[in-house]
Design a protein around this motif. Structure first.
Motif, PDB file in Angstrom:
ATOM      1  N   ALA A 185      17.550  18.118  18.306  1.00 43.61           N
ATOM      2  CA  ALA A 185      16.165  18.258  18.740  1.00 43.61           C
ATOM      3  C   ALA A 185      15.558  19.572  18.261  1.00 43.61           C
ATOM      4  O   ALA A 185      14.339  19.682  18.079  1.00 43.61           O
ATOM      5  N   ALA A 186      16.438  20.569  18.031  1.00 43.27           N
ATOM      6  CA  ALA A 186      15.979  21.874  17.551  1.00 43.27           C
ATOM      7  C   ALA A 186      16.043  21.975  16.026  1.00 43.27           C
ATOM      8  O   ALA A 186      15.927  23.072  15.482  1.00 43.27           O
ATOM      9  N   GLY A 187      16.235  20.835  15.335  1.00 43.91           N
ATOM     10  CA  GLY A 187      16.092  20.819  13.887  1.00 43.91           C
ATOM     11  C   GLY A 187      17.355  20.759  13.072  1.00 43.91           C
ATOM     12  O   GLY A 187      17.289  20.829  11.831  1.00 43.91           O
ATOM     13  N   CYS A 188      18.532  20.622  13.682  1.00 45.68           N
ATOM     14  CA  CYS A 188      19.764  20.518  12.904  1.00 45.68           C
ATOM     15  C   CYS A 188      19.889  19.130  12.288  1.00 45.68           C
ATOM     16  O   CYS A 188      19.490  18.129  12.893  1.00 45.68           O
ATOM     17  N   ALA A 189      20.455  19.069  11.097  1.00 43.24           N
ATOM     18  CA  ALA A 189      20.690  17.803  10.397  1.00 43.24           C
ATOM     19  C   ALA A 189      22.128  17.370  10.610  1.00 43.24           C
ATOM     20  O   ALA A 189      23.051  18.191  10.571  1.00 43.24           O
ATOM     21  N   CYS A 190      22.339  16.067  10.826  1.00 43.13           N
ATOM     22  CA  CYS A 190      23.664  15.521  11.126  1.00 43.13           C
ATOM     23  C   CYS A 190      24.315  14.954   9.877  1.00 43.13           C
ATOM     24  O   CYS A 190      23.720  14.155   9.147  1.00 43.13           O
ATOM     25  N   TRP A 191      25.564  15.361   9.652  1.00 42.23           N
ATOM     26  CA  TRP A 191      26.382  14.822   8.564  1.00 42.23           C
ATOM     27  C   TRP A 191      27.653  14.268   9.188  1.00 42.23           C
ATOM     28  O   TRP A 191      28.349  14.970   9.924  1.00 42.23           O
ATOM     29  N   LEU A 192      27.974  13.001   8.927  1.00 40.65           N
ATOM     30  CA  LEU A 192      29.148  12.361   9.501  1.00 40.65           C
ATOM     31  C   LEU A 192      30.344  12.480   8.578  1.00 40.65           C
ATOM     32  O   LEU A 192      30.226  12.347   7.360  1.00 40.65           O
ATOM     33  N   ASN A 193      31.503  12.748   9.183  1.00 42.35           N
ATOM     34  CA  ASN A 193      32.780  12.727   8.486  1.00 42.35           C
ATOM     35  C   ASN A 193      33.755  11.863   9.275  1.00 42.35           C
ATOM     36  O   ASN A 193      33.450  11.424  10.386  1.00 42.35           O
ATOM     37  N   GLN A 194      34.926  11.653   8.723  1.00 45.12           N
ATOM     38  CA  GLN A 194      35.870  10.703   9.307  1.00 45.12           C
ATOM     39  C   GLN A 194      37.147  11.392   9.753  1.00 45.12           C
ATOM     40  O   GLN A 194      37.676  12.251   9.043  1.00 45.12           O
ATOM     41  N   GLN A 195      37.617  11.012  10.942  1.00 47.41           N
ATOM     42  CA  GLN A 195      38.939  11.421  11.396  1.00 47.41           C
ATOM     43  C   GLN A 195      39.595  10.269  12.140  1.00 47.41           C
ATOM     44  O   GLN A 195      39.049   9.168  12.227  1.00 47.41           O
ATOM     45  N   VAL A 207      42.951   5.022  15.003  1.00 46.47           N
ATOM     46  CA  VAL A 207      41.704   4.351  14.646  1.00 46.47           C
ATOM     47  C   VAL A 207      40.780   5.361  13.967  1.00 46.47           C
ATOM     48  O   VAL A 207      40.681   6.518  14.394  1.00 46.47           O
ATOM     49  N   ALA A 208      40.118   4.932  12.901  1.00 45.20           N
ATOM     50  CA  ALA A 208      39.133   5.793  12.248  1.00 45.20           C
ATOM     51  C   ALA A 208      37.903   5.944  13.132  1.00 45.20           C
ATOM     52  O   ALA A 208      37.482   4.997  13.799  1.00 45.20           O
ATOM     53  N   ARG A 209      37.333   7.133  13.134  1.00 46.47           N
ATOM     54  CA  ARG A 209      36.132   7.383  13.939  1.00 46.47           C
ATOM     55  C   ARG A 209      35.247   8.386  13.197  1.00 46.47           C
ATOM     56  O   ARG A 209      35.733   9.211  12.423  1.00 46.47           O
ATOM     57  N   PRO A 210      33.943   8.324  13.443  1.00 44.32           N
ATOM     58  CA  PRO A 210      33.056   9.316  12.842  1.00 44.32           C
ATOM     59  C   PRO A 210      32.956  10.556  13.715  1.00 44.32           C
ATOM     60  O   PRO A 210      32.910  10.467  14.943  1.00 44.32           O
ATOM     61  N   LEU A 211      32.961  11.708  13.085  1.00 42.77           N
ATOM     62  CA  LEU A 211      32.702  12.967  13.767  1.00 42.77           C
ATOM     63  C   LEU A 211      31.481  13.614  13.117  1.00 42.77           C
ATOM     64  O   LEU A 211      31.343  13.603  11.894  1.00 42.77           O
ATOM     65  N   ALA A 212      30.641  14.204  13.932  1.00 44.18           N
ATOM     66  CA  ALA A 212      29.402  14.794  13.433  1.00 44.18           C
ATOM     67  C   ALA A 212      29.549  16.295  13.224  1.00 44.18           C
ATOM     68  O   ALA A 212      30.149  17.002  14.036  1.00 44.18           O
ATOM     69  N   SER A 213      28.989  16.761  12.111  1.00 42.92           N
ATOM     70  CA  SER A 213      28.719  18.181  11.935  1.00 42.92           C
ATOM     71  C   SER A 213      27.215  18.349  11.804  1.00 42.92           C
ATOM     72  O   SER A 213      26.511  17.441  11.369  1.00 42.92           O
ATOM     73  N   LEU A 214      26.721  19.508  12.227  1.00 44.41           N
ATOM     74  CA  LEU A 214      25.280  19.777  12.226  1.00 44.41           C
ATOM     75  C   LEU A 214      24.997  20.977  11.334  1.00 44.41           C
ATOM     76  O   LEU A 214      25.756  21.960  11.345  1.00 44.41           O
ATOM     77  N   HIS A 215      23.888  20.904  10.592  1.00 47.29           N
ATOM     78  CA  HIS A 215      23.650  21.889   9.545  1.00 47.29           C
ATOM     79  C   HIS A 215      22.195  22.334   9.511  1.00 47.29           C
ATOM     80  O   HIS A 215      21.277  21.579   9.848  1.00 47.29           O
ATOM     81  N   ARG A 216      22.021  23.587   9.051  1.00 51.98           N
ATOM     82  CA  ARG A 216      20.708  24.157   8.779  1.00 51.98           C
ATOM     83  C   ARG A 216      20.789  24.859   7.421  1.00 51.98           C
ATOM     84  O   ARG A 216      21.717  25.649   7.190  1.00 51.98           O
ATOM     85  N   TRP A 217      19.850  24.535   6.530  1.00 50.86           N
ATOM     86  CA  TRP A 217      19.805  25.188   5.208  1.00 50.86           C
ATOM     87  C   TRP A 217      18.499  25.957   5.107  1.00 50.86           C
ATOM     88  O   TRP A 217      17.428  25.457   5.488  1.00 50.86           O
ATOM     89  N   TYR A 218      18.588  27.165   4.567  1.00 47.42           N
ATOM     90  CA  TYR A 218      17.460  28.081   4.593  1.00 47.42           C
ATOM     91  C   TYR A 218      16.774  28.223   3.233  1.00 47.42           C
ATOM     92  O   TYR A 218      16.070  29.207   3.010  1.00 47.42           O
ATOM     93  N   ASP A 219      16.963  27.258   2.373  1.00 48.58           N
ATOM     94  CA  ASP A 219      16.185  27.137   1.148  1.00 48.58           C
ATOM     95  C   ASP A 219      15.495  25.782   1.186  1.00 48.58           C
ATOM     96  O   ASP A 219      16.153  24.751   1.378  1.00 48.58           O
ATOM     97  N   ASP A 220      14.181  25.766   1.028  1.00 49.66           N
ATOM     98  CA  ASP A 220      13.421  24.524   1.191  1.00 49.66           C
ATOM     99  C   ASP A 220      13.872  23.436   0.227  1.00 49.66           C
ATOM    100  O   ASP A 220      13.933  22.253   0.602  1.00 49.66           O
ATOM    101  N   ARG A 221      14.206  23.804  -1.007  1.00 47.37           N
ATOM    102  CA  ARG A 221      14.625  22.787  -1.978  1.00 47.37           C
ATOM    103  C   ARG A 221      15.950  22.167  -1.576  1.00 47.37           C
ATOM    104  O   ARG A 221      16.104  20.934  -1.575  1.00 47.37           O
ATOM    105  N   MET A 222      16.901  23.012  -1.220  1.00 44.19           N
ATOM    106  CA  MET A 222      18.219  22.508  -0.844  1.00 44.19           C
ATOM    107  C   MET A 222      18.137  21.683   0.439  1.00 44.19           C
ATOM    108  O   MET A 222      18.746  20.610   0.547  1.00 44.19           O
TER     109      MET A 222
END
Length: 398
Positions: free
Chosen positions: A163-173, A341-356
């Motif tokens: 809600a505060a602007g982090c982007a979610c990227w899913l990985n597997q474990q 069992v495979a499951r998704p785990l979330a990481s949250l990210h903020r990038w400080y360059d507008d293009r990236m």
């Protein structure tokens, strides 16, 4: 909020243990306890010269009462995270940006779900999360940092950060769940006939080699045993040469004899007689609900010993103790055939360059959708009955 002040700490020892523990709470997993994180720092395992500069953010009231903390590290590399962001680093290079150092929130070298900002009871967790993220953004801007990354996040905290602007990227474990099982025979009964025979054969191979496995925890742990465990850990890492991922110093293992830590440590000693004279050993961490597999090593090559010491004996221990889950650690497709069992785990990210930021956020929905499709395909082929985890997002939602 106006009465709050922020402080960055270059060592967890700058924050009193009682204050930290009050915020993380008595139900916190061991990997975020003050003594675990302090042992990593005090041993030199997690330190600036190892590419992990502790940089914990704390919020206090005017009376110096701690109200929120964020465990953070300034990283000079991507090792020890097990969320592989090399594609992000290459993108940064293509854009002419410096990828390192970066800010990382996690329990160092431990890919365990549970990261969050820790907020005192009664405080507004959403508002404090947003405030701390603004402070992190400001710190990054002032110091030329390209990204901030929160790994293996607590699902309960995730909506606040998104809600505060982090982007979610899913990985597997992987994860084993008891699902009503009470003993190892119940675990075996869940497999198809072919894999049930394979597991029995693998365990029999270890017994034929004259090996028994004994769990040791709490007061049964001795400095000599923990020193031996460090030796197994170092030896196993050395097998892989420069890719061996050896992060922990021997003094970290020495610290685990502390009763506050040893209560959470379980060593699975594989031996031919005295459990204190092991042929091989694995180290796991436990709380009242879950077991986590961390490290192992052996001084003999014995058929199927890895499976016994790292999977079967810990699962049997978990069932005996009424534990509900076992996280065996990162990697290893062979885990799937042994009850995980495979499951998704979330990481949250903020990038400080507008293009990236724009490029990655445009890519994430497709990447997350493909990851969920992969998990569904993996779990459809499991050789055992399992309640597959709720994926949260479906490919159709992305």
């Amino acid at each position: 909020m106006a009465s709050l002040s922020a402080r960055w700490h270059r060592s967890l020892q700058e924050i009193p243990e009682a204050d930290w523990e009050r915020l993380v709470g008595e139900d916190a997993i061991p990997f975020y306890r003050w003594r675990w994180l302090t042992a990593l720092e005090a041993s030199g395992s997690i330190a600036a010269d190892q590419g992990w500069q502790p940089l914990h953010l704390a919020l206090r009231r005017d009376d110096d009462t701690l109200v929120a903390v964020a465990p953070l590290y300034l990283k000079g590399h991507s090792y020890g995270e097990f969320v592989f962001d090399q594609a992000f680093a290459r993108l940064a290079a293509d854009l002419g940006l410096r990828y390192y150092p970066k800010l990382v929130g996690m329990s160092p070298v431990s890919p365990v779900q549970g990261y969050r900002f820790h907020v005192a009871p009664g405080e507004d967790a959403g508002a404090l999360t947003a405030l701390m993220l603004r402070l992190i953004d400001d710190f990054a801007a002032r110091n030329g940092i390209l990204s901030c990354n929160f790994l293996y996040v607590d699902p309960a905290w995730q909506p606040l950060a998104e809600a505060a602007g982090c982007a979610c990227w899913l990985n597997q474990q992987s994860l084993w769940s008891a699902q009503g099982q009470e003993q190892f025979a119940d675990y075996l009964a869940g497999f198809n006939a072919n894999q049930r025979r394979n597991i029995k054969r693998e365990r029999q191979a270890v017994r034929k080699a004259g090996i028994s496995v004994t769990p040791l925890t709490g007061a049964a742990l001795t400095p000599a045993l923990l020193e031996a465990m460090h030796g197994f850990y170092a030896q196993h890492c050395a097998r892989w040469g420069p890719w061996g991922s050896k992060y922990l110093e021997s003094s970290f293992f020495d610290a685990l004899v502390d009763p506050e830590l040893s209560a959470h440590v379980v060593l699975f000693s594989a031996h031919r007689g005295d459990p204190h004279d092991p042929v091989a050993m694995s180290l796991c961490i436990q709380d009242q609900q879950q077991l986590w597999g961390r490290y192992w090593g052996t001084r003999e090559e014995i058929d199927c010993l890895h499976f016994e010491v790292c999977y079967y004996a810990p699962i049997a221990w978990a069932l005996e103790r009424g534990l509900q889950r076992f996280d065996p650690g990162a990697g290893g497709s062979h885990k799937r055939r042994r009850g995980f069992v495979a499951r998704p785990l979330a990481s949250l990210h903020r990038w400080y360059d507008d293009r990236m930021d724009a490029l990655i956020r445009a890519w994430l929905p497709r990447a997350n959708g493909l990851l969920l499709e992969e998990i569904e395909a993996i779990n459809a082929e499991l050789p055992f009955r399992a309640e597959t985890p709720a994926l949260g997002l479906s490919a159709a939602d992305l």
